[in-house]
Design an enzyme around this catalytic site. Sequence first.
Site, short mmCIF file in Angstrom:
data_model
loop_
_atom_site.label_atom_id
_atom_site.label_comp_id
_atom_site.label_asym_id
_atom_site.label_seq_id
_atom_site.Cartn_x
_atom_site.Cartn_y
_atom_site.Cartn_z
N GLU A 197 0.83 -1.20 0.00
CA GLU A 197 0.00 0.00 0.00
C GLU A 197 0.86 1.25 0.00
OE1 GLU A 197 -4.28 -0.72 1.67
OE2 GLU A 197 -2.84 -1.01 3.26
N CYS A 201 0.23 -0.95 15.70
CA CYS A 201 0.32 -0.76 14.25
C CYS A 201 -0.40 -1.88 13.50
CB CYS A 201 1.79 -0.72 13.83
SG CYS A 201 2.03 -0.53 12.05
N CYS A 224 3.55 8.50 0.89
CA CYS A 224 3.93 7.60 1.96
C CYS A 224 4.16 6.23 1.32
CB CYS A 224 2.79 7.56 3.00
SG CYS A 224 3.16 6.49 4.40
N CYS A 266 4.91 -4.19 16.47
CA CYS A 266 4.51 -3.05 17.30
C CYS A 266 3.00 -3.18 17.58
CB CYS A 266 4.82 -1.74 16.58
SG CYS A 266 6.59 -1.54 16.22
N CYS A 308 -1.52 7.13 9.35
CA CYS A 308 -0.35 6.43 9.90
C CYS A 308 -0.73 5.10 10.52
CB CYS A 308 0.31 7.21 11.02
SG CYS A 308 0.68 8.89 10.65
N CYS A 319 5.16 -6.65 7.75
CA CYS A 319 6.31 -6.25 8.56
C CYS A 319 6.58 -7.35 9.56
CB CYS A 319 6.00 -4.94 9.29
SG CYS A 319 7.39 -4.27 10.24
N1 SAH Z 1 8.65 0.78 10.49
C1 SAH Z 1 8.87 2.18 10.35
C2 SAH Z 1 8.05 2.87 9.28
C3 SAH Z 1 6.55 2.56 9.21
S1 SAH Z 1 5.43 3.20 10.39
C4 SAH Z 1 8.68 2.88 11.66
O1 SAH Z 1 8.11 2.30 12.56
O2 SAH Z 1 9.13 4.01 11.80
C5 SAH Z 1 5.33 4.94 10.25
C6 SAH Z 1 4.89 5.62 11.55
O3 SAH Z 1 3.50 5.40 11.85
C7 SAH Z 1 5.65 5.10 12.75
O4 SAH Z 1 6.05 6.14 13.56
C8 SAH Z 1 4.59 4.25 13.43
O5 SAH Z 1 4.90 4.05 14.76
C9 SAH Z 1 3.37 5.08 13.23
N2 SAH Z 1 2.12 4.35 13.49
C10 SAH Z 1 1.93 3.02 13.43
N3 SAH Z 1 0.66 2.70 13.73
C11 SAH Z 1 0.03 3.87 14.00
C12 SAH Z 1 -1.32 4.21 14.36
N4 SAH Z 1 -2.25 3.27 14.45
N5 SAH Z 1 -1.62 5.50 14.56
C13 SAH Z 1 -0.68 6.46 14.39
N6 SAH Z 1 0.60 6.21 14.05
C14 SAH Z 1 0.95 4.92 13.85
#
Ligand code: SAH
Length: 300
Positions: free
Chosen positions: A47, A75, A61, A72, A282, A68
């Site tokens: 995506e 996420c 983006c 986390c 995000c 992944c």
């Molecule tokens: N793996 C990398 C890049 C992808 S995520 C990283 O973690 O930096 C991009 C950003 O979105 C990261 O800061 C992640 O923590 C954030 N993110 C993930 N899930 C989210 C959510 N549900 N709401 C807001 N931000 C989120």
Amino acid sequence: MTNLPHSLREELAASVPFSTLAVETERTSRDGTVKTLFRTADGHPVEAVLMRYRDGRRSLCLSSQSGCPLTCTFCATGQMAFGRNLTASEILDQALHFRRVEPVDHAVFMGMGEPMLNLDEVLAAARRLPDLGITPRRTTISTVGWLPGLRRFVDEVDEPIRLALSLHAPNDELRSRIMPVNDRYPLREILAECRRHFLATNRRVYVEYVMLAGVNDSRDQARELAALLGDGFKVNLIPYNPTGMYDGSSRASIAAFKAELDRAHVPATVRLTRGRDIEAACGQLAAAPKMRAPRSPAPA
Ligand code: SAH
């Protein structure tokens, strides 16, 4: 293809409607954000998002992996199965898809995947982005702090590509709870790498901090974060886009948290949320929404 002149290859790459990715679906948000779900030739979902801002900025983006391997807890991508690393062409083809429709000028590697687990392909793609109108200064690579890749980035990248660190907690205990990768690479080590980057380039590292109600959003935690960071960072507070077991912090808690950072002279901004109505915000990029964990009920 290398028998063709470089300039012609660039021209062909930018104009020929030919891609390693097939478009499966595309959705447009009320705010103009576009989310596209692609499939690789071997069937993996990918995506990418185009964000349109009022000041004319067009930001992409991009995904670095399908799925992944990190998990986390907040996420959506972390909750789906990991597919594989994307090739530089598959990364660039995400950008070319949008570039065919309109000019673009910013890119963030904040889609699916952890860029530092696929650094060679991510850098190869990032180094081609200027051909599409996106300069290194307008390119951001975001990481959980995967140390081997982060070290290489600090050592090897000469272009002024922006580094962003997904921090989300002011101490190891909490960070390990919400980001299991922290057990492997603790805060002290990843922050040392970020400081090394700042000292070498004089470019601040952008800290991403997703605001989770009652988890990481207290005033004490803001003070702890300010003390942890010191110089060389700029904090981006991210309103949580519900994808799992948390509730997002209220606007008032986010403002109070920011006020503590302001008081400690740590530069901080609150991120604008885009594309929420099409699950393009995000951390919401997951091609299999049914795999998402149910949301806990909101506190009364
Ligand atoms: N793996 C990398 C890049 C992808 S995520 C990283 O973690 O930096 C991009 C950003 O979105 C990261 O800061 C992640 O923590 C954030 N993110 C993930 N899930 C989210 C959510 N549900 N709401 C807001 N931000 C989120």
